[in-house]
Design an enzyme around this catalytic site. Structure first.
Site, mmCIF file in Angstrom:
data_model
loop_
_atom_site.group_PDB
_atom_site.id
_atom_site.type_symbol
_atom_site.label_atom_id
_atom_site.label_comp_id
_atom_site.label_asym_id
_atom_site.label_seq_id
_atom_site.Cartn_x
_atom_site.Cartn_y
_atom_site.Cartn_z
ATOM 1 N N LEU A 34 0.810 -1.219 0.000
ATOM 2 C CA LEU A 34 0.000 0.000 0.000
ATOM 3 C C LEU A 34 0.845 1.272 0.000
ATOM 4 O O LEU A 34 1.930 1.319 0.574
ATOM 5 C CB LEU A 34 -0.914 0.001 1.229
ATOM 6 C CG LEU A 34 -1.833 -1.218 1.345
ATOM 7 C CD1 LEU A 34 -2.648 -1.141 2.644
ATOM 8 C CD2 LEU A 34 -2.760 -1.340 0.147
ATOM 9 N N HIS A 35 0.309 2.282 -0.662
ATOM 10 C CA HIS A 35 0.921 3.618 -0.676
ATOM 11 C C HIS A 35 -0.191 4.641 -0.453
ATOM 12 O O HIS A 35 -1.364 4.259 -0.259
ATOM 13 C CB HIS A 35 1.669 3.852 -2.000
ATOM 14 C CG HIS A 35 0.846 3.547 -3.221
ATOM 15 N ND1 HIS A 35 -0.261 4.269 -3.564
ATOM 16 C CD2 HIS A 35 0.960 2.570 -4.163
ATOM 17 C CE1 HIS A 35 -0.785 3.784 -4.680
ATOM 18 N NE2 HIS A 35 -0.081 2.736 -5.056
ATOM 19 N N HIS A 38 -3.600 4.273 -2.281
ATOM 20 C CA HIS A 38 -4.548 3.342 -1.646
ATOM 21 C C HIS A 38 -5.171 3.970 -0.394
ATOM 22 O O HIS A 38 -6.371 3.856 -0.159
ATOM 23 C CB HIS A 38 -3.825 2.063 -1.210
ATOM 24 C CG HIS A 38 -3.214 1.265 -2.308
ATOM 25 N ND1 HIS A 38 -1.850 1.119 -2.431
ATOM 26 C CD2 HIS A 38 -3.758 0.536 -3.311
ATOM 27 C CE1 HIS A 38 -1.592 0.341 -3.459
ATOM 28 N NE2 HIS A 38 -2.716 -0.029 -4.024
ATOM 29 N N GLN A 62 -5.568 -11.842 -13.282
ATOM 30 C CA GLN A 62 -5.433 -10.607 -14.064
ATOM 31 C C GLN A 62 -4.009 -10.395 -14.573
ATOM 32 O O GLN A 62 -3.720 -9.371 -15.184
ATOM 33 C CB GLN A 62 -5.945 -9.396 -13.283
ATOM 34 C CG GLN A 62 -5.103 -8.996 -12.098
ATOM 35 C CD GLN A 62 -5.846 -7.989 -11.208
ATOM 36 O OE1 GLN A 62 -6.839 -8.308 -10.578
ATOM 37 N NE2 GLN A 62 -5.366 -6.756 -11.189
ATOM 38 N N LYS A 150 -6.591 6.505 -11.116
ATOM 39 C CA LYS A 150 -5.296 6.148 -11.698
ATOM 40 C C LYS A 150 -5.474 5.037 -12.739
ATOM 41 O O LYS A 150 -4.873 5.065 -13.807
ATOM 42 C CB LYS A 150 -4.369 5.693 -10.566
ATOM 43 C CG LYS A 150 -3.287 4.718 -10.944
ATOM 44 C CD LYS A 150 -1.983 5.405 -11.132
ATOM 45 C CE LYS A 150 -0.929 4.516 -11.730
ATOM 46 N NZ LYS A 150 -0.826 3.203 -11.142
ATOM 47 N N VAL A 177 -3.337 10.059 -6.698
ATOM 48 C CA VAL A 177 -2.367 10.618 -5.738
ATOM 49 C C VAL A 177 -0.973 10.489 -6.350
ATOM 50 O O VAL A 177 -0.605 9.432 -6.892
ATOM 51 C CB VAL A 177 -2.446 9.889 -4.385
ATOM 52 C CG1 VAL A 177 -1.384 10.406 -3.426
ATOM 53 C CG2 VAL A 177 -3.835 10.078 -3.780
ATOM 54 N N SER A 186 2.380 4.203 -7.461
ATOM 55 C CA SER A 186 2.071 2.841 -7.906
ATOM 56 C C SER A 186 2.945 1.881 -7.132
ATOM 57 O O SER A 186 4.115 2.186 -6.858
ATOM 58 C CB SER A 186 2.364 2.703 -9.405
ATOM 59 O OG SER A 186 2.395 1.332 -9.768
ATOM 60 N N SER A 187 2.393 0.724 -6.797
ATOM 61 C CA SER A 187 3.199 -0.307 -6.134
ATOM 62 C C SER A 187 4.377 -0.698 -7.017
ATOM 63 O O SER A 187 5.406 -1.152 -6.530
ATOM 64 C CB SER A 187 2.344 -1.536 -5.837
ATOM 65 O OG SER A 187 1.186 -1.178 -5.114
ATOM 66 N N ARG A 188 4.216 -0.536 -8.320
ATOM 67 C CA ARG A 188 5.275 -0.949 -9.254
ATOM 68 C C ARG A 188 6.420 0.048 -9.331
ATOM 69 O O ARG A 188 7.460 -0.266 -9.919
ATOM 70 C CB ARG A 188 4.684 -1.171 -10.647
ATOM 71 C CG ARG A 188 3.763 -2.388 -10.713
ATOM 72 C CD ARG A 188 3.385 -2.729 -12.146
ATOM 73 N NE ARG A 188 2.785 -4.042 -12.244
ATOM 74 C CZ ARG A 188 1.470 -4.294 -12.310
ATOM 75 N NH1 ARG A 188 0.615 -3.301 -12.292
ATOM 76 N NH2 ARG A 188 1.029 -5.530 -12.402
#
Ligand code: AMP
Length: 286
Positions: A34-35, A38, A62, A150, A177, A186-188
């Site tokens: 999470l960031h 989220h 997915q 996003k 955000v 992004s988690s990435r």
């Protein structure tokens, strides 16, 4: 303390009790790591329901073969602390075996809005998303669910699915955000090398610069696309454009010629090495 459930039966039981007491339920589905993006959705959802449920589930269906399913970053302990900090009541974090029957053969396909944009380079992605979100909605039965703008196409797919299948949930979209330099969280982003991280600001740079073109009177879709692609080419030489598109905000069909007065959404995806980043912005009057 945030309560953690990893079985469908356990979660259903506690939510049934809460609903019998008259509580409403809000829900934020995530893949974890999470960031602040989220957390902003969780804060929105906190306002919208008595019981706030978040899911943390890296959904295998997915991801296509060769994508980053195994490498996807995970840190459940940290995620639970962050959930706690924004007032999440319940975290649902099932194993894939809990979510998918070994002989599962039912999927949800949302035509049209799943096509184009990310649907072109990830042709099975939105079927995986629509199916898992349908399952999560059936498990959690939320009154309200919050998704981020996003993932603009994902939000459109979910809205369409809920409308077409009469799923009794209100969908709320949360604003993107960004990091201080504008990169969409992004988690990435943790995958990016220093060079790539620096050049990744070209995504939002291209969107902002193109938005300024629209404000300056440019209405030609082709000219705006050329401007955005040129911007990325100059500012992110290490990036490889997957797509840059200008689309109708609701139908996600490409805008051709004059973009009209309702405005349009510019959406883009750029690879830095194996990492694929996306961003989008509404251009012109809403
Ligand atoms: P994910 O964990 O990537 O599946 O994302 C879970 C939810 O968070 C989705 O609804 C995303 O659209 C949303 N989200 C991800 N990044 C951001 C961001 N930077 N700003 C707002 N929402 C986001």
């Amino acid at each position: 303390m945030v309560e953690v459930y990893n079985t469908i039966a356990g979660l259903r039981q506690v939510l049934k009790q809460r609903r019998q007491q008259g509580a409403s339920v809000s829900f934020v589905p995530t893949m974890g790591f999470l960031h602040d993006g989220h957390l902003s959705l969780m804060r929105l959802a906190r306002e919208r329901g008595d019981v706030l449920v978040a899911s943390i589930f890296v959904n295998p269906t997915q991801f296509a073969p060769g994508e980053d399913l195994e490498a996807y970053p995970r840190d459940l302990e940290r995620d639970l602390a962050l959930c706690q900090s924004v007032g999440v009541d319940i975290v649902f974090t099932p194993e894939p075996s809990q979510m998918y029957h070994p002989k599962a053969s039912t999927t949800v396909t949302v035509a049209k809005v799943s096509q184009g944009l990310c649907g072109t380079s990830r042709p099975t992605h939105f079927q995986g998303v629509a199916t898992v979100v349908t399952k999560l909605f059936n498990i959690v039965q939320p009154d309200v669910a919050v998704f981020g703008q996003k993932d603009y196409q994902q939000l459109a797919v979910i809205r369409r699915m809920v409308r077409d299948l009469d799923i009794p949930v209100e969908i709320v979209g949360g604003a993107i955000v960004r990091e201080a330099d504008g990169l969409a969280m992004s988690s990435r982003n943790v995958y990016l090398s220093e060079t790539h991280r620096a050049q990744a600001t070209a995504l939002v740079g291209a969107l902002r610069s193109t938005s300024a073109q629209v404000d300056g009177g440019q209405r030609s879709a082709e000219a705006l696309l050329e401007h955005a692609r040129g911007f990325i080419g100059r500012h992110a030489p290490a990036g490889r454009i997957d797509y840059v598109e200008l689309v109708d905000p609701l139908e996600l069909t490409p805008v051709v010629g004059d973009m009209g007065h309702g405005g349009a959404v510019m959406a883009l995806a750029v690879f830095f090495g194996q990492t694929r980043l996306i961003d989008n912005m509404h251009l012109g009057a809403p």
